[in-house]
Write a protein that holds these residues in place. Structure first.
Motif, short mmCIF file in Angstrom:
data_model
loop_
_atom_site.label_atom_id
_atom_site.label_comp_id
_atom_site.label_asym_id
_atom_site.label_seq_id
_atom_site.Cartn_x
_atom_site.Cartn_y
_atom_site.Cartn_z
N UNK A 84 0.84 -1.21 0.00
CA UNK A 84 0.00 0.00 0.00
C UNK A 84 0.87 1.25 0.00
N UNK A 85 1.89 1.25 0.86
CA UNK A 85 2.78 2.42 0.93
C UNK A 85 3.46 2.65 -0.41
N UNK A 86 3.97 1.55 -1.02
CA UNK A 86 4.64 1.68 -2.31
C UNK A 86 3.66 2.14 -3.38
N UNK A 87 2.44 1.58 -3.34
CA UNK A 87 1.42 1.96 -4.31
C UNK A 87 1.09 3.43 -4.22
N UNK A 88 0.95 3.93 -2.99
CA UNK A 88 0.62 5.35 -2.81
C UNK A 88 1.75 6.25 -3.26
N UNK A 90 3.70 5.61 -5.64
CA UNK A 90 3.62 5.57 -7.10
C UNK A 90 2.54 6.54 -7.59
N UNK A 91 1.38 6.55 -6.88
CA UNK A 91 0.28 7.44 -7.26
C UNK A 91 0.73 8.90 -7.19
N UNK A 92 1.52 9.21 -6.15
CA UNK A 92 1.94 10.58 -5.92
C UNK A 92 2.83 11.11 -7.05
N UNK A 93 3.61 10.18 -7.65
CA UNK A 93 4.60 10.64 -8.64
C UNK A 93 3.95 11.02 -9.98
#
Lengths: 93, 102
Positions: A84-88, A90-93
Motif C-alpha cells: 500500500x505504501x509503495x502503491x501510494x 507511485x500514485x503521488x509521482x
C-alpha cells in the motif's frame, strides 16, 4: 496510590527539573513511545488475526494450524502495508 | 555527634540518603508514573479485545446454551495467540532485510 508517595508531580516540581533530567526524560519517553507503538501493533494484529484464524474456543491451546495461520496473518498484513505504501508513493509521482 | 544549628556536611549526607529512601527523585517518579499508565492502557486494551473476541466466539448465539468453560479457554487461547503474534512481528521488524520498509 496516593500523591504522598511521590507518584504525582506538580508543575512547580516539573519546572525545577534540571537540563540533564529533562534530557533523561526525553530519551525515556522516546523509548517508551517506540515500545508502546510496537505493543499497540501487536494488540491490533492479535485482535484481527485471532478473529480470522481461531474458529472455536473449545480448547485452551492453539492448534499447529492456528499457530501457522496467525504467523501468516501477521506477515500478510505487513506485506499488504508495504504494498500500500509503495502503491501510494507511485500514485503521488 | 556535636549538636549544631548550621548544616554540616554529615547532616546533609544523612538528609540526602533519607530523602532518597523516603521519596524517589522527580525523574524516577515521573518515569514510574508513565510506566504505570502505559501498563494500565495495555491491560485495558487487552481486556476489551479479549471480551470482544470471546463474547463473539462463546456467547453470541442466544439459542444455544453457553459452554461453561468457553470464555476461560478462549482467554487462554487469546493470550497464546498474543504471544505468537508478538514473536512473529518482532522477528519481522528485527529482520534487517525488511525492517526498513515497515
Amino acid at each position: 496510590m496516593s500523591p504522598s508517595n511521590g507518584k504525582f508531580l506538580d508543575s512547580t516540581e516539573l519546572s525545577q527539573l534540571d537540563d540533564s533530567s529533562k534530557n533523561e526524560m526525553v530519551t525515556f519517553l522516546d523509548n517508551e513511545t517506540s515500545k508502546q507503538k510496537v505493543q499497540m501493533s501487536i494488540h491490533q494484529f492479535t485482535n484481527t488475526c485471532f478473529r480470522n484464524c481461531v474458529a472455536s474456543a473449545n480448547s485452551s491451546s492453539l492448534s499447529p494450524q492456528e499457530e501457522q495461520c496467525l504467523a501468516n496473518c501477521v506477515n500478510n498484513f505487513l506485506d499488504t502495508k508495504i504494498r500500500v505504501v509503495k502503491g501510494l508513493q507511485h500514485v503521488k509521482e | 555527634m556535636v549538636f549544631s544549628l548550621g548544616r554540616s556536611k554529615e547532616n546533609d549526607e544523612i538528609n540526602n540518603t533519607a530523602s532518597i529512601i523516603s521519596k524517589p527523585s522527580p525523574v524516577e517518579s515521573l518515569k514510574n508514573q508513565v510506566q504505570q499508565e502505559l501498563a494500565l492502557a495495555n491491560a485495558t486494551e487487552l481486556v476489551n479485545n479479549i471480551t470482544d473476541n470471546c463474547f463473539q466466539k462463546c456467547l453470541s448465539n442466544p439459542y444455544s446454551d453457553p459452554q461453561p468453560n468457553c470464555v476461560d479457554q478462549c482467554l487462554n487461547k487469546y493470550l497464546k495467540a498474543w504471544n505468537t503474534v508478538s514473536k512473529t512481528y518482532i522477528a519481522r521488524i528485527q529482520d534487517p532485510s525488511t525492517s526498513g520498509e515497515i
